[in-house]
Motif scaffolding. Structure first.
Motif, PDB file in Angstrom:
ATOM      1  N   LEU A  90      -0.535  12.194  -2.177  1.00  0.00           N
ATOM      2  CA  LEU A  90      -0.498  13.438  -2.929  1.00  0.00           C
ATOM      3  C   LEU A  90       0.915  13.782  -3.390  1.00  0.00           C
ATOM      4  O   LEU A  90       1.096  14.454  -4.411  1.00  0.00           O
ATOM      5  CB  LEU A  90      -1.075  14.582  -2.090  1.00  0.00           C
ATOM      6  CG  LEU A  90      -2.595  14.557  -1.910  1.00  0.00           C
ATOM      7  CD1 LEU A  90      -3.023  15.520  -0.819  1.00  0.00           C
ATOM      8  CD2 LEU A  90      -3.294  14.902  -3.225  1.00  0.00           C
ATOM      9  N   MET A  91       1.924  13.312  -2.652  1.00  0.00           N
ATOM     10  CA  MET A  91       3.310  13.549  -3.027  1.00  0.00           C
ATOM     11  C   MET A  91       3.834  12.489  -3.995  1.00  0.00           C
ATOM     12  O   MET A  91       5.001  12.524  -4.383  1.00  0.00           O
ATOM     13  CB  MET A  91       4.184  13.614  -1.772  1.00  0.00           C
ATOM     14  CG  MET A  91       3.872  14.814  -0.885  1.00  0.00           C
ATOM     15  SD  MET A  91       4.845  14.843   0.660  1.00  0.00           S
ATOM     16  CE  MET A  91       6.500  15.191  -0.002  1.00  0.00           C
ATOM     17  N   GLY A  92       2.986  11.554  -4.379  1.00  0.00           N
ATOM     18  CA  GLY A  92       3.357  10.588  -5.392  1.00  0.00           C
ATOM     19  C   GLY A  92       3.974   9.308  -4.896  1.00  0.00           C
ATOM     20  O   GLY A  92       4.554   8.542  -5.678  1.00  0.00           O
ATOM     21  N   ALA A  93       3.849   9.021  -3.607  1.00  0.00           N
ATOM     22  CA  ALA A  93       4.442   7.812  -3.037  1.00  0.00           C
ATOM     23  C   ALA A  93       3.471   6.635  -3.100  1.00  0.00           C
ATOM     24  O   ALA A  93       2.245   6.809  -3.167  1.00  0.00           O
ATOM     25  CB  ALA A  93       4.850   8.060  -1.588  1.00  0.00           C
ATOM     26  N   ARG A  94       4.034   5.436  -3.058  1.00  0.00           N
ATOM     27  CA  ARG A  94       3.260   4.236  -2.790  1.00  0.00           C
ATOM     28  C   ARG A  94       3.200   4.102  -1.279  1.00  0.00           C
ATOM     29  O   ARG A  94       4.230   4.163  -0.600  1.00  0.00           O
ATOM     30  CB  ARG A  94       3.941   3.010  -3.394  1.00  0.00           C
ATOM     31  CG  ARG A  94       3.231   1.686  -3.091  1.00  0.00           C
ATOM     32  CD  ARG A  94       4.128   0.509  -3.407  1.00  0.00           C
ATOM     33  NE  ARG A  94       3.455  -0.772  -3.210  1.00  0.00           N
ATOM     34  CZ  ARG A  94       4.103  -1.931  -3.058  1.00  0.00           C
ATOM     35  NH1 ARG A  94       5.422  -1.967  -3.105  1.00  0.00           N
ATOM     36  NH2 ARG A  94       3.414  -3.039  -2.869  1.00  0.00           N
ATOM     37  N   VAL A  95       2.004   3.931  -0.714  1.00  0.00           N
ATOM     38  CA  VAL A  95       1.827   3.959   0.739  1.00  0.00           C
ATOM     39  C   VAL A  95       1.400   2.592   1.262  1.00  0.00           C
ATOM     40  O   VAL A  95       0.384   2.030   0.822  1.00  0.00           O
ATOM     41  CB  VAL A  95       0.809   5.023   1.171  1.00  0.00           C
ATOM     42  CG1 VAL A  95       0.636   5.010   2.691  1.00  0.00           C
ATOM     43  CG2 VAL A  95       1.256   6.407   0.706  1.00  0.00           C
ATOM     44  N   ILE A  96       2.181   2.077   2.214  1.00  0.00           N
ATOM     45  CA  ILE A  96       1.846   0.859   2.935  1.00  0.00           C
ATOM     46  C   ILE A  96       1.435   1.269   4.347  1.00  0.00           C
ATOM     47  O   ILE A  96       2.220   1.903   5.064  1.00  0.00           O
ATOM     48  CB  ILE A  96       3.027  -0.120   2.995  1.00  0.00           C
ATOM     49  CG1 ILE A  96       3.489  -0.494   1.581  1.00  0.00           C
ATOM     50  CG2 ILE A  96       2.651  -1.372   3.784  1.00  0.00           C
ATOM     51  CD1 ILE A  96       4.769  -1.315   1.564  1.00  0.00           C
ATOM     52  N   ALA A  97       0.222   0.936   4.746  1.00  0.00           N
ATOM     53  CA  ALA A  97      -0.298   1.307   6.063  1.00  0.00           C
ATOM     54  C   ALA A  97      -0.248   0.109   6.996  1.00  0.00           C
ATOM     55  O   ALA A  97      -0.686  -0.983   6.639  1.00  0.00           O
ATOM     56  CB  ALA A  97      -1.735   1.812   5.947  1.00  0.00           C
ATOM     57  N   ALA A 146      10.003  11.596  -2.057  1.00  0.00           N
ATOM     58  CA  ALA A 146       9.961  11.858  -3.493  1.00  0.00           C
ATOM     59  C   ALA A 146       8.919  10.983  -4.170  1.00  0.00           C
ATOM     60  O   ALA A 146       8.612   9.870  -3.710  1.00  0.00           O
ATOM     61  CB  ALA A 146      11.334  11.597  -4.108  1.00  0.00           C
ATOM     62  N   ALA A 147       8.379  11.476  -5.274  1.00  0.00           N
ATOM     63  CA  ALA A 147       7.431  10.695  -6.059  1.00  0.00           C
ATOM     64  C   ALA A 147       8.086   9.393  -6.490  1.00  0.00           C
ATOM     65  O   ALA A 147       9.259   9.367  -6.880  1.00  0.00           O
ATOM     66  CB  ALA A 147       6.991  11.493  -7.285  1.00  0.00           C
ATOM     67  N   GLY A 148       7.328   8.311  -6.401  1.00  0.00           N
ATOM     68  CA  GLY A 148       7.839   7.004  -6.774  1.00  0.00           C
ATOM     69  C   GLY A 148       8.440   6.226  -5.618  1.00  0.00           C
ATOM     70  O   GLY A 148       8.698   5.016  -5.760  1.00  0.00           O
ATOM     71  N   GLU A 149       8.663   6.882  -4.472  1.00  0.00           N
ATOM     72  CA  GLU A 149       9.196   6.171  -3.310  1.00  0.00           C
ATOM     73  C   GLU A 149       8.063   5.431  -2.585  1.00  0.00           C
ATOM     74  O   GLU A 149       6.885   5.691  -2.808  1.00  0.00           O
ATOM     75  CB  GLU A 149       9.899   7.137  -2.360  1.00  0.00           C
ATOM     76  CG  GLU A 149      11.198   7.688  -2.928  1.00  0.00           C
ATOM     77  CD  GLU A 149      12.033   8.419  -1.888  1.00  0.00           C
ATOM     78  OE1 GLU A 149      13.253   8.177  -1.832  1.00  0.00           O
ATOM     79  OE2 GLU A 149      11.463   9.249  -1.141  1.00  0.00           O
ATOM     80  N   THR A 150       8.480   4.510  -1.711  1.00  0.00           N
ATOM     81  CA  THR A 150       7.517   3.744  -0.916  1.00  0.00           C
ATOM     82  C   THR A 150       7.562   4.219   0.531  1.00  0.00           C
ATOM     83  O   THR A 150       8.633   4.298   1.129  1.00  0.00           O
ATOM     84  CB  THR A 150       7.819   2.238  -0.982  1.00  0.00           C
ATOM     85  OG1 THR A 150       7.727   1.805  -2.340  1.00  0.00           O
ATOM     86  CG2 THR A 150       6.813   1.448  -0.153  1.00  0.00           C
ATOM     87  N   LEU A 151       6.402   4.534   1.063  1.00  0.00           N
ATOM     88  CA  LEU A 151       6.247   5.040   2.427  1.00  0.00           C
ATOM     89  C   LEU A 151       5.511   4.004   3.266  1.00  0.00           C
ATOM     90  O   LEU A 151       4.436   3.538   2.885  1.00  0.00           O
ATOM     91  CB  LEU A 151       5.454   6.351   2.400  1.00  0.00           C
ATOM     92  CG  LEU A 151       4.935   6.901   3.736  1.00  0.00           C
ATOM     93  CD1 LEU A 151       6.089   7.330   4.630  1.00  0.00           C
ATOM     94  CD2 LEU A 151       3.970   8.072   3.489  1.00  0.00           C
ATOM     95  N   LEU A 152       6.077   3.659   4.417  1.00  0.00           N
ATOM     96  CA  LEU A 152       5.433   2.781   5.392  1.00  0.00           C
ATOM     97  C   LEU A 152       4.973   3.630   6.566  1.00  0.00           C
ATOM     98  O   LEU A 152       5.790   4.328   7.184  1.00  0.00           O
ATOM     99  CB  LEU A 152       6.406   1.703   5.877  1.00  0.00           C
ATOM    100  CG  LEU A 152       5.948   0.835   7.059  1.00  0.00           C
ATOM    101  CD1 LEU A 152       4.728  -0.002   6.695  1.00  0.00           C
ATOM    102  CD2 LEU A 152       7.091  -0.067   7.540  1.00  0.00           C
TER     103      LEU A 152
END
Length: 326
Positions: A162-169, A138-144
């Motif tokens: 593009l889906m609105g996430a904060r992305v940690i690589a 969901a938009a606003g979630e954090t993705l690792l």
């Protein structure tokens, strides 16, 4: 025609470029003259006999390619000789020609070159299915994203944004992390140099991440699961380390976490209409320059063995593309 041939399951270096008989188009098939074929981690596994599917020997690896329709079999009406196309196959793509089920052949957009077309389908379709259908990001979630500099990892970064996430690589070197930042990662973690969980805690003020995209496996899987928030989701995408982790199930219980498998290939067969919608979405994003398959190397067919060896050792970034007619 020339093809990279696996005559026996074993070391990657045993693969040879050989002259083999050209395929013919059976009913419902077309033969594609291949211009470019992308390498993927399963290609390195399948020739060693380490993949869940073992083709009949001899065979050529290579699951995705782009090229031109050479011949059309009986019953095929939506394709014609000369059409520019891209396709996915179980194997056979690292060759000058491949016979493929016409239902799996997709027209190559006019503004897409062969190298890009060969590098789009498997990784971006996998990542879109994983994040949208399985994780329900969901938009606003954090993705690792673990293994973030690989083909599926870069796709996950771009689609997550593009889906609105904060992305940690997360990846294993600064050079790999630089590629992740080029493709939109908000934060990066070098999990060879830094403690993965500690860095996630620092970046999220100890809240944890909502979703983990795990194409790596090994010890990183448990560390990443421990770094998720209440209700966090761990996506099991692959095992690039070569080690399938044994995760204590109490970790799922403690924060009502979910461990979710991702098997895009089988899902796509079961859900062709949804897969078609996903493909149209990806092509729209490409036309709008919102995704860019990360082709970092272009090699001749003779260079495929070395590239597969480096891929097995996790020494490549992005997508390596073999130019068949180079």
């Amino acid at each position: 025609m020339k093809a990279l041939v696996c005559n026996a399951f074993g070391p990657i270096e045993d693969l040879k470029v050989e002259d083999v008989e050209s395929p013919s188009a059976g009913p419902g098939q077309v033969v594609v003259a291949i211009k470019a074929a992308a390498l993927n981690f399963p290609d390195a596994l399948i020739v060693q006999g380490l993949y869940q599917v073992k083709p009949a020997l001899p065979f050529s690896p290579g699951a995705e390619f782009a090229g031109v329709v050479k011949t059309v079999g009986e019953g095929v009406s939506h394709l014609k000789v000369g059409d520019r196309v891209m396709a996915l196959v179980p194997h056979g793509g690292l060759a000058e020609e491949c016979a493929v089920d016409a239902r799996g052949v997709i027209p190559l957009p006019d503004d897409m070159d062969y190298a890009t077309g060969s590098a789009l389908l498997l990784t971006y379709c996998t990542s879109l299915h994983a994040l949208k259908d399985v994780a329900k990001l969901a938009a606003g979630e954090t993705l690792l994203v673990l293994g973030a500099s690989g083909g599926v990892g870069i796709a996950a970064i771009e689609i997550g944004k593009l889906m609105g996430a904060r992305v940690i690589a997360a990846a294993s070197s600064e050079k790999k992390l630089a590629l992740c930042r080029e493709h939109g990662a908000d934060e990066t973690i070098d999990y060879v140099r830094d403690d993965l969980r500690e860095r996630v805690d620092a970046l999220t003020e100890k809240r944890g991440v909502d979703v983990v995209y795990d194409a790596v496996g090994g010890a990183y899987s448990e560390a990443a699961l421990r770094a998720t928030s209440w209700g966090g989701r761990l996506l099991v995408v692959g095992f690039a380390t070569g080690e399938i982790p044994r995760i204590p199930l109490n970790l799922a219980l403690l924060k009502e976490r979910e461990i979710l498998g991702v098997y895009w290939g089988d899902w796509a067969k079961r859900n062709p209409k949804l897969q078609q919608a996903h493909l149209l979405q990806l092509l729209d994003w490409f036309r709008n320059q919102q995704i860019a398959p990360p082709v970092t190397e272009q090699l001749p067919l003779a260079g495929a063995v070395d590239a597969l060896q480096r891929m097995a050792k996790r020494q490549v970034r992005g997508k390596v593309v073999v130019l068949i007619d180079k």
